[in-house]
Design a protein around this motif. Structure first.
Motif, PDB file in Angstrom:
ATOM      1  N   GLY A  46       0.796  -1.212   0.000  1.00 53.14           N
ATOM      2  CA  GLY A  46       0.000   0.000   0.000  1.00 53.14           C
ATOM      3  C   GLY A  46       0.828   1.262   0.000  1.00 53.14           C
ATOM      4  N   GLN A 105      -8.719  -0.241  -3.689  1.00 52.02           N
ATOM      5  CA  GLN A 105      -7.932  -1.324  -4.264  1.00 52.02           C
ATOM      6  C   GLN A 105      -8.174  -1.390  -5.763  1.00 52.02           C
ATOM      7  N   CYS A 121      -3.067  -4.723  -2.872  1.00 52.38           N
ATOM      8  CA  CYS A 121      -2.350  -3.457  -2.681  1.00 52.38           C
ATOM      9  C   CYS A 121      -3.388  -2.355  -2.536  1.00 52.38           C
ATOM     10  N   CYS A 122      -3.288  -1.577  -1.483  1.00 48.27           N
ATOM     11  CA  CYS A 122      -4.271  -0.537  -1.188  1.00 48.27           C
ATOM     12  C   CYS A 122      -3.659   0.851  -1.340  1.00 48.27           C
ATOM     13  N   HIS A 176      -1.816  -2.076  -9.306  1.00 51.15           N
ATOM     14  CA  HIS A 176      -1.164  -1.843  -8.023  1.00 51.15           C
ATOM     15  C   HIS A 176       0.113  -1.007  -8.134  1.00 51.15           C
TER      16      HIS A 176
END
Length: 299
Positions: free
Chosen positions: A11, A62, A69-70, A163
């Motif tokens: 993230g 997301q 992955c945020c 991501h």
């Protein structure tokens, strides 16, 4: 994106002056999916060493691909004197996208400012890059991947915007930062390049041929952090005392085993819930440039 391994970027956190407007940009224009919304808990803000940010409105997004992955958006005013790409700390997040040449039209009229339109580069045929500033002064590199590089794997997007695959760090002492990531987090020092870095040269008003030295830190063939030696004119990032830094504020990495790394974090590791943590232990460190590095234990 496969299941996260040691070093995977889980993230990136961005501070934005207007959460609703930023959600319109990240959801409506980039196509990310809202998976969580609320306020920043005091315990979590404290674990980052940023207790003054507690209670701020926040949202978690997301990719539609489902990649683990945020991107977290936290509402905060932009401090006086903050300019993107002019201060030490996290400078940019690189995201993989599907159709980079469609993005300028998709982002027109949004809070994103295109500062580097899509451009094929003959000497770098592996991807087509594009660069934007967001409403909070965050910088995103939006890259359409064509092929893997000789010594690392570049992810092809499985949704319009996918991501984060590289976090860019602006460092006052590049070599010290490189050593810290290698020795503290058990990562691999790979390539060092000297090149005319267009975004840095534009930000500082430097000649187009001014050269910057960058080093890429990986784990095996997984790229993770690009550490850039920024010009002497770079400043410490202005920040409200005890609050998250503006712009690109915090990066979250996966690690195999927190105990094995034997690290002293801002606070002790805690099991956390939610889309990013998923019931795993997390803790946060300050890197050598003062950057916030959150670690999530994946086992």
């Amino acid at each position: 994106m496969n299941a996260p391994t040691h070093g995977t970027i889980l993230g990136g956190l961005v501070t934005v002056p207007d959460l609703d407007a930023a959600l319109a940009d990240y959801q409506g224009r980039l196509g990310l999916m809202l998976v969580e919304q609320g306020v920043l808990a005091g315990d979590l803000a404290g674990s980052w060493g940023c207790p003054a940010s507690a209670g701020a409105r926040m949202a978690t997004l997301q990719p539609a691909s489902g990649a683990p992955c945020c991107i977290r958006l936290v509402e905060a005013p932009v401090p006086d004197g903050y300019l993107p790409m002019r201060s030490y700390g996290w400078a940019a997040y690189e995201l993989t996208v599907q159709d980079v040449f469609s993005l300028p039209d998709r982002l027109a009229g949004s809070g994103f400012e295109v500062i580097g339109p899509p451009k094929s580069i003959a000497s770098m045929p592996f991807f087509v890059p594009m660069q934007v500033f967001g409403s909070g002064g965050e910088m995103l590199y939006l890259n359409e991947v064509a092929a893997d590089m000789p010594n690392c794997d570049l992810p092809k997007a499985k949704s319009p915007t996918d991501h984060i695959f590289v976090a860019v760090l602006a460092a006052p002492d590049r070599l010290a930062s490189v050593r810290w990531y290698a020795e503290t987090l058990d990562l691999d020092i790979v390539d060092t390049h000297v090149l005319p870095y267009t975004m840095i040269n534009k930000a500082f008003g430097l000649p187009a041929d001014h050269m910057t030295t960058i080093t890429v830190v990986q784990k095996g063939r997984l790229p993770i952090v690009e550490i850039d030696g920024f010009p002497a004119e770079t400043v410490a990032r202005p920040c409200r005392p005890g609050a998250l830094p503006p712009g690109n504020a915090l990066v979250t990495l996966a690690v195999r085993d927190l105990a094995a790394l034997d690290l002293a974090g801002i606070a002790a590791p805690v099991v956390r819930e939610g889309p990013l943590y998923a019931g795993r232990r997390a803790m946060t460190l300050r890197g050598p440039t003062g950057e916030l590095v959150e670690l999530v234990e994946i086992g």
